[in-house]
Structure formats: structure tokens, C-alpha cells
Design an enzyme around this catalytic site. Structure first.
Site, PDB file in Angstrom:
ATOM      1  N   CYS A 279       0.841  -1.206   0.000  1.00 25.76           N
ATOM      2  CA  CYS A 279       0.000   0.000   0.000  1.00 25.76           C
ATOM      3  C   CYS A 279       0.876   1.256   0.000  1.00 25.76           C
ATOM      4  O   CYS A 279       1.541   1.538  -0.969  1.00 25.76           O
ATOM      5  CB  CYS A 279      -0.980  -0.047   1.170  1.00 25.76           C
ATOM      6  SG  CYS A 279      -2.375   1.065   0.963  1.00 25.76           S
TER       7      CYS A 279
ATOM      8  N   HIS B 299      -3.456  -5.708   1.195  1.00 24.55           N
ATOM      9  CA  HIS B 299      -2.767  -5.874   2.477  1.00 24.55           C
ATOM     10  C   HIS B 299      -2.710  -7.341   2.908  1.00 24.55           C
ATOM     11  O   HIS B 299      -3.615  -7.806   3.597  1.00 24.55           O
ATOM     12  CB  HIS B 299      -3.521  -5.096   3.564  1.00 24.55           C
ATOM     13  CG  HIS B 299      -3.356  -3.623   3.467  1.00 24.55           C
ATOM     14  ND1 HIS B 299      -2.360  -2.949   4.130  1.00 24.55           N
ATOM     15  CD2 HIS B 299      -4.055  -2.686   2.789  1.00 24.55           C
ATOM     16  CE1 HIS B 299      -2.458  -1.653   3.867  1.00 24.55           C
ATOM     17  NE2 HIS B 299      -3.474  -1.454   3.051  1.00 24.55           N
TER      18      HIS B 299
ATOM     19  N   GLU C 279      -1.015  -8.641   5.243  1.00 27.92           N
ATOM     20  CA  GLU C 279      -0.923  -8.758   6.711  1.00 27.92           C
ATOM     21  C   GLU C 279      -2.308  -8.736   7.360  1.00 27.92           C
ATOM     22  O   GLU C 279      -2.455  -9.130   8.503  1.00 27.92           O
ATOM     23  CB  GLU C 279      -0.027  -7.648   7.281  1.00 27.92           C
ATOM     24  CG  GLU C 279      -0.659  -6.263   7.406  1.00 27.92           C
ATOM     25  CD  GLU C 279      -0.707  -5.486   6.104  1.00 27.92           C
ATOM     26  OE1 GLU C 279      -0.424  -6.074   5.041  1.00 27.92           O
ATOM     27  OE2 GLU C 279      -1.044  -4.287   6.149  1.00 27.92           O
TER      28      GLU C 279
END
Lengths: 84, 238
Positions: B86, B203, B205
Site C-alpha cells: 500500500c 494488504h 498482513e
């Protein structure tokens, strides 16, 4: 000697500008039907010290290329004048 | 094997990355403050998401001048792995470590939702545990994720296999209907020509635990681990 550099950074033609589009639509809503195009950009006013105007111009151009504009999507114009 | 998560002023996915790597995946991971230039022997550097320097001027434009980016550049030259997520992707583009730029989303709005990604190249350090064409479900959360690159350059990138992920439908359909932000060619993630640097808008994560709705993000981090391990064994043999 002090100089004032005025820099305008805009998107290159063909690069989509959603802010410009939204503002154009808002102007149409306000009944400015004659508006055909709105382009957004950034304005920078830079006061700098330099020995000559040429030197000030060269420094401002360098600033545009290294930081103020992203050459992939943006272009810039600037003018430099004496600052008093 | 050690991961380093860079912390810029305004990073806000740094703890998510740290948590996913240490607590979910059991990896050695350290935070790296942007003013330091010591990468602490890390094998992979992560530039996390967020709003570094408040997104002033352009996203990632100021972060690229942080002292640590000099060290990251040297690390890349030595063949180190760098993953930008990002805002981290935006920083890699502004640094010139990856080609292109990210524009505001086509619809002019912040988008935060799950998307499907098709793995276009499974032969990179970041995707080596995926199968070619595999579909991953990973969330995006951005206002400026509209990837832009002139068509001719995109063609070269595609030819070289540097397009790693594309936005797609649940069956892997790559079409405008499944393009959330207007990115050229539905591009969601790209790699450098030596595949050691990758940037992606989604993302991973945030998709490492069942309770969060997907564990597909693990594949990206575990690919890095597998790739580094293989490289280490190869190194021992030679």
C-alpha cells in the site's frame, strides 16, 4: 538577492483527474453548464536566495524535477521574479 | 531469517505486519525506525501501509528521502528482498525502485474491502508457494491505488513477468467489472526486473487469520520464508 519562484504542477494529458471531474460535475450542478473541462493541480510559492535570476531559475527547475513533480504523471511550469 | 518492518512517521500498518510475522507466522521480526540506517541484519525489508508524512505533496514522496531509504537502496543493490504494501508500494514507486505511479481511485473515493487477486507470476520470492493463476482473497484499503504506467511500458513489464497480481473476479476473471480502482490492466502488484522488490496495494498482513476472513496473505510471507531458506541451503552447498 531574493527571488520568488511560482510553480504550478498539473497532471499530464491523459492522466485521469478524479478531483477535476468531481469539481466539473459540481459546477454543472451550480448551473455552469458552459464548463467543459476542469483541471486540478498544485501551486508552490518558493522564496529563495540566489546571486542571479538565472541561478534562481536553475534551482527552482531542479526542485521541480527532484521533488515537486512526479515526471511519470505530472508536468510543471514556473516563473521566477525578484522578491522585495 | 529476519524481517524488518520500517516505521515512518504516519505508518499505521507497521504493527499489523509485525504481529502477522511474529505472532501468526512465528518469524523473527524487528521494527526499523526511518531515521536509522542500520538494517540489523534483516533478510527482508517490509515498507508497511499508512500515511507516511501525512501523504503531503504526493503519497510516498517525502518518505523516500528518509535516511533508511538510502540503506534500503543499497540492500536492493545487494539483492535483498523488499516488499512494499500500500503506502509502502507508493514509496517504492516514488523512490524509482519500481516503475509507474499511483493515482487517486477512479471513483474518487477511499475503498476498503476484500478483493480477489490472480497470481500472474508464481516464480518470484513473494509468490513461490502459489500456483500460477491461483486466486487469493486479500483486502485493499486505499484512496490512491489506481496504478498508472504508459501502455508501451506496461507491455514490457507484462512481457517480463513483472506483473505479479491482477484484480479479478472469484473465478479469476480479469475484467473491468473487477477493477476496484481503475488500475491499468487491473494491475494490483508488480515486481522489479530482478524480482527482488515487489509492491502491492492489497494488504496481506490483514489476511493471515481465519477470524479476519482470509488466510491467503500468509502465502506471500511464507513464500518469502521458503525462498530465503532455499537460498540459504543453496548457499551452503556451493
Amino acid at each position: 538577492m531574493k527571488y520568488c519562484g511560482k510553480v504550478v504542477v498539473t497532471l499530464k494529458p491523459g492522466v485521469f483527474d478524479p478531483q477535476g471531474m468531481t469539481i466539473k460535475n459540481a459546477l454543472h450542478t451550480l448551473s455552469y453548464q458552459e464548463v467543459e473541462e476542469v483541471e486540478t493541480g498544485k501551486y508552490f510559492r518558493i522564496i529563495l536566495k540566489a546571486v542571479t535570476k538565472e541561478e534562481a531559475e536553475r534551482r527552482v527547475q531542479e526542485m521541480c524535477e527532484r521533488l515537486l513533480a512526479n515526471p511519470v504523471i505530472e508536468r510543471y511550469t514556473f516563473e521566477v521574479e525578484e522578491f522585495r | 531469517m529476519r524481517f524488518g518492518v520500517v516505521v515512518f512517521p504516519g505508518s499505521n500498518c507497521d504493527y499489523d505486519c509485525f504481529y502477522a510475522l511474529r505472532d501468526v507466522l512465528g518469524q523473527d521480526v524487528v521494527f526499523l525506525w526511518h531515521k536509522n540506517t542500520d538494517l540489523q541484519g534483516c533478510d527482508c525489508i517490509i515498507l508497511p501501509g499508512g500515511f507516511s508524512y501525512g501523504d503531503y505533496l504526493r503519497t510516498g514522496a517525502i518518505a523516500r528521502f528518509s535516511p533508511i531509504m538510502e540503506a534500503v537502496r543499497d540492500f536492493v543493490l545487494q539483492g535483498g528482498l523488499v516488499l512494499g504494501i500500500c503506502n509502502g508500494f507508493q514509496i517504492l514507486l516514488e523512490s524509482g525502485l519500481l516503475p509507474g505511479a499511483l493515482l487517486p481511485n477512479r471513483n474518487g473515493r477511499f475503498i476498503c474491502r476484500y478483493v480477489y487477486l490472480r497470481v500472474e507470476n508464481a516464480n518470484t520470492p513473494f509468490t513461490c508457494l502459489c500456483t500460477p493463476g491461483e486466486i487469493l482473497r486479500i483486502p485493499i484499503a486505499h484512496y490512491q491505488g489506481n496504478f498508472f504506467l504508459p501502455q508501451d511500458e506496461l507491455g514490457i513489464l507484462t512481457e517480463r513477468g513483472q506483473v505479479v497480481f491482477r484484480y479479478c473476479g472469484p473465478q479469476g476473471e480479469v475484467s473491468e467489472a473487477y477493477n476496484p480502482n481503475g488500475s491499468v490492466g487491473n494491475v494490483a502488484g508488480i515486481a522489479s526486473s530482478d524480482f527482488r522488490v515487489m509492491g502491492m496495494m492489497p494488504h496481506p498482513e490483514r489476511a493471515c487469520e481465519e477470524i479476519l476472513g482470509s488466510v491467503d496473505g500468509r502465502k506471500i510471507f511464507l513464500s518469502i520464508v521458503a525462498w530465503l531458506e532455499e537460498k540459504r541451503y543453496a548457499g551452503c552447498g556451493s
